[in-house]
Design an enzyme around this catalytic site. Structure first.
Site: not given
Length: 596
Positions: A207, A489
């Site tokens: 990613r 996050d």
């Protein structure tokens, strides 16, 4: 008239995208492609117009391995080929936001692309065997954390989200260490006895950073390199061919794609890279994360643009929810209630989004995956808390399975086996592609309706805490942290600071006692919870306290801006305080020692 101007400008940008980087000649023979890559690499000239920062302290050998002359040339050519289109995409985003603000329009399913949605015959290309079963991936795995990365490679998960985006803090050190760790895994160079060969490890779903991020360590032709091109380029150059030879990739997650034009750009990048490295067209497969409300209206078009390269679509909750504040936060009808009490995947706007994503993917032969379970199991598996957490995760993930998803993610690796058993108990085979959801009809109203509910004092305090602690984590080089039994996050930080900004902007009143949410109230609550924040970061030194105070100041600055900062990570990545803090820490990878 305003809509007319929008159409003219958008048409101009689309034509610009279409004229640049015409498709390269396609080759399909794998052996020929492999030989071609050797020829291309051998002929690569020395990189020109490239400026690269010296290696971070302690990573000199890794830096030399990654930034060979050929690798620099490849990165320079990749950036030169697509920099203008990246700039155009970002300008289109700004233009689209301005159009929404000026006209008060709402997104919908475009008439201009109806022919794609109405054509029942097209399908995405089949995915390789190793992508057919995506039941449980490990999410938010920042690869600079070597110990956790190795643990994931040895785990029974189907895949690993190797995250250079939401769960990662993109310091120069972290990027180089993370990319080098991927290189070691693919090339079987980890010097430990039980490190699996890449063909037997969980698949690596790489990613790269999203389009909103730039890399400060490298410049090409006088401009900083787009973060996703830096990550993608190095990962592909060093690992793409070997992953393909081992039938284990190269596979990617694409973050924060907002339109089919952005998917088209990624498709061009994939095709260009395959040609350059001598790989067959379609070797690269990518799962697009639908993290924007605008993208939810273009899911079929996004799959269509990536037909040869698609590994499906992914739905989550917090980045997607935050996008409503991003795009419509000034409008009172889009006031998002307290996420801790009123926002979950069972609400109509989120359930409709997940249902439409599954239906769209399966109709086109693509895999549909769900979000990440952020809850953490406590160490004592005989405790009541352990049972409660496991029950909660099971209930939420069963909801996704029954909606037809083919897989989802967990952060806690102790959840892998229970969630795999959940899939086995409620599904048949490797995936649920046969669940077509043909009876489903999702309307624009379904996707845009806000859930009922208000704002609680608990929810306000929690959002303040998560926003501040995320910034503090970034100032120490960490992309995620643990708070109150779950991992946080950038996705949860985005929704947290977005809600605080929106509640101040609309002067909402707390359910508890009718107090109005104002800047002064937020400042007061920050002082009130400071003890909890210090405890959360294990504040022991003067420097720790100074860093926390800096994070508080940065958070208060963000939530009182007149114009909503589009991405918190962009804001931080361009901030002098964050950039100067990078010299204070060199090894963030080992900072996350405990999940509780």
């Amino acid at each position: 008239m305003k809509s007319c101007y929008w159409g003219i400008l958008r048409g101009f940008f689309v034509q610009t995208l279409d004229k640049t980087n015409k498709p390269v000649k396609r080759q399909v023979n794998a052996k020929v492609q492999h030989n071609k890559r050797k020829e291309n690499t051998a002929k690569m000239p020395a990189a020109t117009g490239v400026e690269l920062e010296p290696p971070p302290p302690g990573l000199e050998p890794q830096h030399r391995t990654l930034f060979t002359g050929d690798a620099l040339t490849f990165l320079a050519e990749l950036t030169s080929a697509f920099q203008c289109e990246v700039d155009t995409i970002l300008k289109l985003r700004t233009l689209r936001k301005a159009q929404l603000d000026l006209t008060g329009d709402l997104p919908g399913f475009s008439a201009a692309t109806a022919h794609i949605r109405d054509d029942p015959n097209w399908r995405v290309s089949p995915v390789p065997a190793r992508l057919q079963c995506r039941h449980v991936d490990i999410g938010d795995l920042a690869p600079c954390d070597t110990d956790r990365f190795l643990q994931a490679l040895r785990s029974p998960a189907q895949g690993i989200q190797v995250d250079f985006d939401d769960g990662n803090c993109p310091t120069y050190y972290n990027q180089i260490k993370g990319i080098y760790n991927v290189y070691q895994a693919v090339h079987n160079q980890f010097n430990i006895s039980d490190a699996p060969a890449i063909s037997h490890a969980p698949i690596l779903m790489l990613r790269p950073r999203a389009w909103n991020m730039v890399d400060h360590s490298m410049m090409v032709n006088g401009k900083e390199v787009p973060g996703p091109l830096f990550d993608f380029g190095l990962l592909m150059f060093h690992n793409g061919s070997l992953l393909f030879q081992n039938q284990s990739g190269p596979f990617f997650y694409l973050s924060k794609v907002e339109s089919y034009l952005e998917a088209r750009l990624w498709n061009k990048i994939f095709t260009w890279t395959e040609h350059k490295l001598g790989l067959p067209v379609g070797s690269i497969k990518a799962t697009v994360l639908i993290e924007s409300v605008l993208a939810s209206f273009e899911m079929e078009e996004i799959l269509y643009e990536l037909k040869e390269h698609s590994a499906g679509l992914n739905c989550g909750i917090w980045d997607y929810s935050a996008s409503f504040v991003n795009k419509f936060g000034q409008r009172p009808e889009f006031l998002l209630p307290d996420r801790s009490k009123y926002v979950n995947m069972e609400k109509r706007f989120l359930r409709s989004y997940m249902d439409l994503l599954v239906q769209t993917c399966h109709r086109r032969g693509a895999l549909a995956t769900g979000g990440m379970a952020a809850l953490l199991l406590p160490p004592d598996n005989n405790s009541a808390l352990y049972s409660t957490v496991l029950h909660t995760v099971t209930r939420l993930k069963l909801l996704e399975i029954k909606a037809g998803v083919d897989g989802f993610m967990v952060y806690d690796m102790d959840l892998i086996k229970p969630m795999q058993k959940l899939f086995q108990a409620h599904t048949k085979g490797e995936n649920q592609l046969n669940e077509l959801r043909s009876d489903l009809k999702v309307t624009p109203e379904d996707l845009l309706i806000m859930p009922a509910g208000g704002v609680t004092l608990f929810g306000l305090k929690h959002n303040i805490a998560v926003g501040i602690l995320f910034i503090e984590a970034w100032l120490t080089g960490r992309g995620h942290f643990f708070y109150k039994g779950q991992v946080e996050d950038s996705a949860t930080a985005e929704i947290s600071r977005s809600q605080v900004w929106q509640w101040i902007r609309h002067q909402v009143k707390l359910e508890d006692d009718g107090t109005m949410v104002t800047r002064a109230l937020v400042q007061h609550l920050v002082r009130e919870i400071m003890g909890q924040l210090k405890e959360a970061i294990h504040c022991r030194t003067v420097r720790d306290e100074q860093r926390l105070n800096t994070a508080v100041a940065m958070f208060l600055e963000v939530i009182q801006k007149s114009d909503f900062p589009e991405f918190l990570t962009t804001y931080l990545n361009l901030d002098h305080t964050f950039l100067s803090s990078q010299s204070l820490h060199v090894d963030a990878g080992g900072a996350l020692q405990s999940k509780l």
